[in-house]
Write a protein that holds these residues in place. Structure first.
Motif, mmCIF file in Angstrom:
data_model
loop_
_atom_site.group_PDB
_atom_site.id
_atom_site.type_symbol
_atom_site.label_atom_id
_atom_site.label_comp_id
_atom_site.label_asym_id
_atom_site.label_seq_id
_atom_site.Cartn_x
_atom_site.Cartn_y
_atom_site.Cartn_z
ATOM 1 N N LYS A 173 0.817 -1.218 0.000
ATOM 2 C CA LYS A 173 0.000 0.000 0.000
ATOM 3 C C LYS A 173 0.847 1.263 0.000
ATOM 4 O O LYS A 173 0.402 2.319 -0.448
ATOM 5 N N ASP A 174 2.082 1.178 0.515
ATOM 6 C CA ASP A 174 2.942 2.366 0.519
ATOM 7 C C ASP A 174 3.593 2.596 -0.835
ATOM 8 O O ASP A 174 4.102 3.685 -1.103
ATOM 9 N N LYS A 175 3.592 1.571 -1.655
ATOM 10 C CA LYS A 175 4.179 1.716 -2.979
ATOM 11 C C LYS A 175 3.121 2.111 -4.006
ATOM 12 O O LYS A 175 3.379 2.895 -4.903
ATOM 13 N N PHE A 176 1.955 1.580 -3.853
ATOM 14 C CA PHE A 176 0.847 1.864 -4.772
ATOM 15 C C PHE A 176 -0.215 2.659 -4.005
ATOM 16 O O PHE A 176 -1.095 2.102 -3.361
ATOM 17 N N LEU A 177 -0.079 3.983 -4.110
ATOM 18 C CA LEU A 177 -0.975 4.873 -3.364
ATOM 19 C C LEU A 177 -2.245 5.120 -4.165
ATOM 20 O O LEU A 177 -2.186 5.532 -5.317
ATOM 21 N N ILE A 178 -3.370 4.885 -3.534
ATOM 22 C CA ILE A 178 -4.654 5.056 -4.209
ATOM 23 C C ILE A 178 -5.466 6.112 -3.482
ATOM 24 O O ILE A 178 -5.604 6.078 -2.259
ATOM 25 N N ASN A 179 -5.992 7.028 -4.286
ATOM 26 C CA ASN A 179 -6.830 8.090 -3.750
ATOM 27 C C ASN A 179 -8.131 8.118 -4.527
ATOM 28 O O ASN A 179 -8.132 8.114 -5.751
ATOM 29 N N HIS A 180 -9.233 8.155 -3.819
ATOM 30 C CA HIS A 180 -10.557 8.177 -4.457
ATOM 31 C C HIS A 180 -11.311 9.364 -3.857
ATOM 32 O O HIS A 180 -12.226 9.207 -3.056
ATOM 33 N N ALA A 181 -10.876 10.545 -4.270
ATOM 34 C CA ALA A 181 -11.336 11.767 -3.609
ATOM 35 C C ALA A 181 -12.734 12.200 -4.024
ATOM 36 O O ALA A 181 -13.382 12.964 -3.309
ATOM 37 N N SER A 182 -13.186 11.745 -5.181
ATOM 38 C CA SER A 182 -14.526 12.145 -5.625
ATOM 39 C C SER A 182 -15.221 10.954 -6.255
ATOM 40 O O SER A 182 -14.602 9.906 -6.463
ATOM 41 N N LEU A 183 -16.483 11.123 -6.565
ATOM 42 C CA LEU A 183 -17.259 10.026 -7.141
ATOM 43 C C LEU A 183 -16.943 9.774 -8.607
ATOM 44 O O LEU A 183 -17.498 8.865 -9.211
ATOM 45 N N THR A 184 -16.055 10.572 -9.176
ATOM 46 C CA THR A 184 -15.713 10.370 -10.581
ATOM 47 C C THR A 184 -14.214 10.224 -10.831
ATOM 48 O O THR A 184 -13.789 10.081 -11.968
ATOM 49 N N LEU A 185 -13.421 10.261 -9.785
ATOM 50 C CA LEU A 185 -11.976 10.234 -9.986
ATOM 51 C C LEU A 185 -11.274 9.387 -8.934
ATOM 52 O O LEU A 185 -11.486 9.548 -7.738
ATOM 53 N N SER A 186 -10.416 8.503 -9.417
ATOM 54 C CA SER A 186 -9.503 7.769 -8.551
ATOM 55 C C SER A 186 -8.120 7.844 -9.176
ATOM 56 O O SER A 186 -7.982 7.856 -10.403
ATOM 57 N N THR A 187 -7.110 7.932 -8.338
ATOM 58 C CA THR A 187 -5.745 7.958 -8.850
ATOM 59 C C THR A 187 -4.916 6.849 -8.212
ATOM 60 O O THR A 187 -5.115 6.498 -7.046
ATOM 61 N N LEU A 188 -4.009 6.329 -9.015
ATOM 62 C CA LEU A 188 -3.031 5.334 -8.553
ATOM 63 C C LEU A 188 -1.659 5.943 -8.767
ATOM 64 O O LEU A 188 -1.319 6.333 -9.886
ATOM 65 N N THR A 189 -0.894 6.064 -7.699
ATOM 66 C CA THR A 189 0.467 6.577 -7.804
ATOM 67 C C THR A 189 1.436 5.444 -7.501
ATOM 68 O O THR A 189 1.385 4.870 -6.403
ATOM 69 N N VAL A 190 2.281 5.174 -8.457
ATOM 70 C CA VAL A 190 3.334 4.175 -8.261
ATOM 71 C C VAL A 190 4.557 4.936 -7.766
ATOM 72 O O VAL A 190 5.142 5.739 -8.520
ATOM 73 N N THR A 191 4.910 4.756 -6.522
ATOM 74 C CA THR A 191 6.004 5.521 -5.933
ATOM 75 C C THR A 191 7.333 4.777 -6.117
ATOM 76 O O THR A 191 7.389 3.548 -6.085
ATOM 77 N N SER A 192 8.393 5.555 -6.343
ATOM 78 C CA SER A 192 9.724 4.986 -6.518
ATOM 79 C C SER A 192 9.667 3.760 -7.433
ATOM 80 O O SER A 192 10.001 2.630 -7.030
ATOM 81 N N ALA A 193 9.222 4.008 -8.636
ATOM 82 C CA ALA A 193 9.002 2.904 -9.580
ATOM 83 C C ALA A 193 10.302 2.212 -9.960
ATOM 84 O O ALA A 193 11.354 2.846 -10.073
ATOM 85 N N HIS A 194 10.208 0.914 -10.155
ATOM 86 C CA HIS A 194 11.329 0.109 -10.601
ATOM 87 C C HIS A 194 10.901 -0.710 -11.816
ATOM 88 O O HIS A 194 9.707 -0.873 -12.079
ATOM 89 N N PRO A 195 11.870 -1.224 -12.569
ATOM 90 C CA PRO A 195 11.510 -1.972 -13.783
ATOM 91 C C PRO A 195 10.489 -3.084 -13.559
ATOM 92 O O PRO A 195 9.666 -3.337 -14.436
ATOM 93 N N GLU A 196 10.512 -3.704 -12.403
ATOM 94 C CA GLU A 196 9.554 -4.789 -12.153
ATOM 95 C C GLU A 196 8.110 -4.280 -11.995
ATOM 96 O O GLU A 196 7.174 -5.072 -11.964
ATOM 97 N N ASP A 197 7.969 -2.952 -11.864
ATOM 98 C CA ASP A 197 6.625 -2.364 -11.801
ATOM 99 C C ASP A 197 6.041 -2.145 -13.192
ATOM 100 O O ASP A 197 4.852 -1.785 -13.321
ATOM 101 N N SER A 198 6.849 -2.332 -14.207
ATOM 102 C CA SER A 198 6.355 -2.184 -15.575
ATOM 103 C C SER A 198 5.226 -3.162 -15.812
ATOM 104 O O SER A 198 5.369 -4.368 -15.566
ATOM 105 N N SER A 199 4.116 -2.648 -16.285
ATOM 106 C CA SER A 199 2.934 -3.493 -16.435
ATOM 107 C C SER A 199 1.842 -2.688 -17.118
ATOM 108 O O SER A 199 2.014 -1.517 -17.446
#
Lengths: 114, 111
Positions: free
Chosen positions: A64-90
């Motif tokens: 959860k600390d690497k993949f931060l998810i925010n769902h601040a409104s009923l129409t928007l959610s964001t996924l932040t990949v923090t300190s990304a590494h090649p294995e996060d490629s997907s």
């Protein structure tokens, strides 16, 4: 109706940087949004479920600390990949659901970490 | 708990011949079942869904599926394959706010 968009559609970043992916429901209010990850030639793996205004529920094994998810409104959610590494490629896919059973999927975001 | 098994990882048919993609499910509840199609580097498109109404479900592009509770199956069929049907197909079971994807079946259509 029931259109879900994702932005960006693809992103290339350097190792160690953070990347934010947006998921929007364009014509309905999404009480719940889902984030999936898909490796080449594999099925979708659920990463987390988020309800508007509350913390996301992560699947076992998803940091959860690497993949931060925010769902601040009923129409928007964001996924932040923090300190990304090649294995996060997907391929990251979001989906959104109102009060029904069906999930509506976004077109996906291809992340490549160099 | 629930799960879904797609019995074939790859199916190859000739254009104009029937398509059968097999799916079996397991669920402790009365599930909803879906078939999605995914073209390369694209998101998922819903083909059809079963949500406890008619057991024979008709979807887009000529696809249909039959829910058979006694066999716990939800196989996807199409009478005549088209080249544009070549894609990855996912069977999905959903119940009690839990959605599970099958491993996918890659459909190849030969001219």
């Amino acid at each position: 109706g029931a259109v879900v968009s994702q932005h960006p559609s693809w992103v290339i970043c350097k190792s160690g940087t953070s990347v934010k992916i947006e998921c929007r429901s364009l014509d309905f209010q999404a009480t719940t949004m889902f984030w999936y990850r898909q490796f080449p030639k594999q099925s979708l793996m659920l990463m987390a479920t988020s309800n508007e205004g509350s913390k996301a529920t992560y699947e076992q094994g998803v940091e959860k600390d690497k993949f931060l998810i925010n769902h601040a409104s009923l129409t928007l959610s964001t996924l932040t990949v923090t300190s990304a590494h090649p294995e996060d490629s997907s391929f990251y896919i979001c989906s959104a659901r109102d009060r029904g059973v069906e999930q509506f999927f976004g077109p996906g975001t291809r992340l490549t970490v160099l | 708990a629930q799960s879904v098994t797609q019995l074939d990882s790859h199916v190859s048919v000739s254009e104009g011949t029937p398509v059968l993609l097999r799916c079996n499910y397991s669920s402790s509840y009365s599930p909803s079942l879906f078939w999605y199609v995914q073209h390369p580097n694209k998101g998922l498109q819903l083909l059809l869904k079963y949500t406890s109404a008619a057991t024979l479900v008709k979807g887009i592009n000529g696809f249909e599926a039959e829910f058979k509770k006694s066999e716990t199956s939800f196989h996807l069929t199409k009478p005549s394959a088209h080249m544009s049907d070549a894609a990855e197909y996912f069977c999905v079971v959903s119940a009690s706010n839990d959605m599970r994807f099958g491993a996918g079946t890659r459909l190849t259509v030969k001219p």
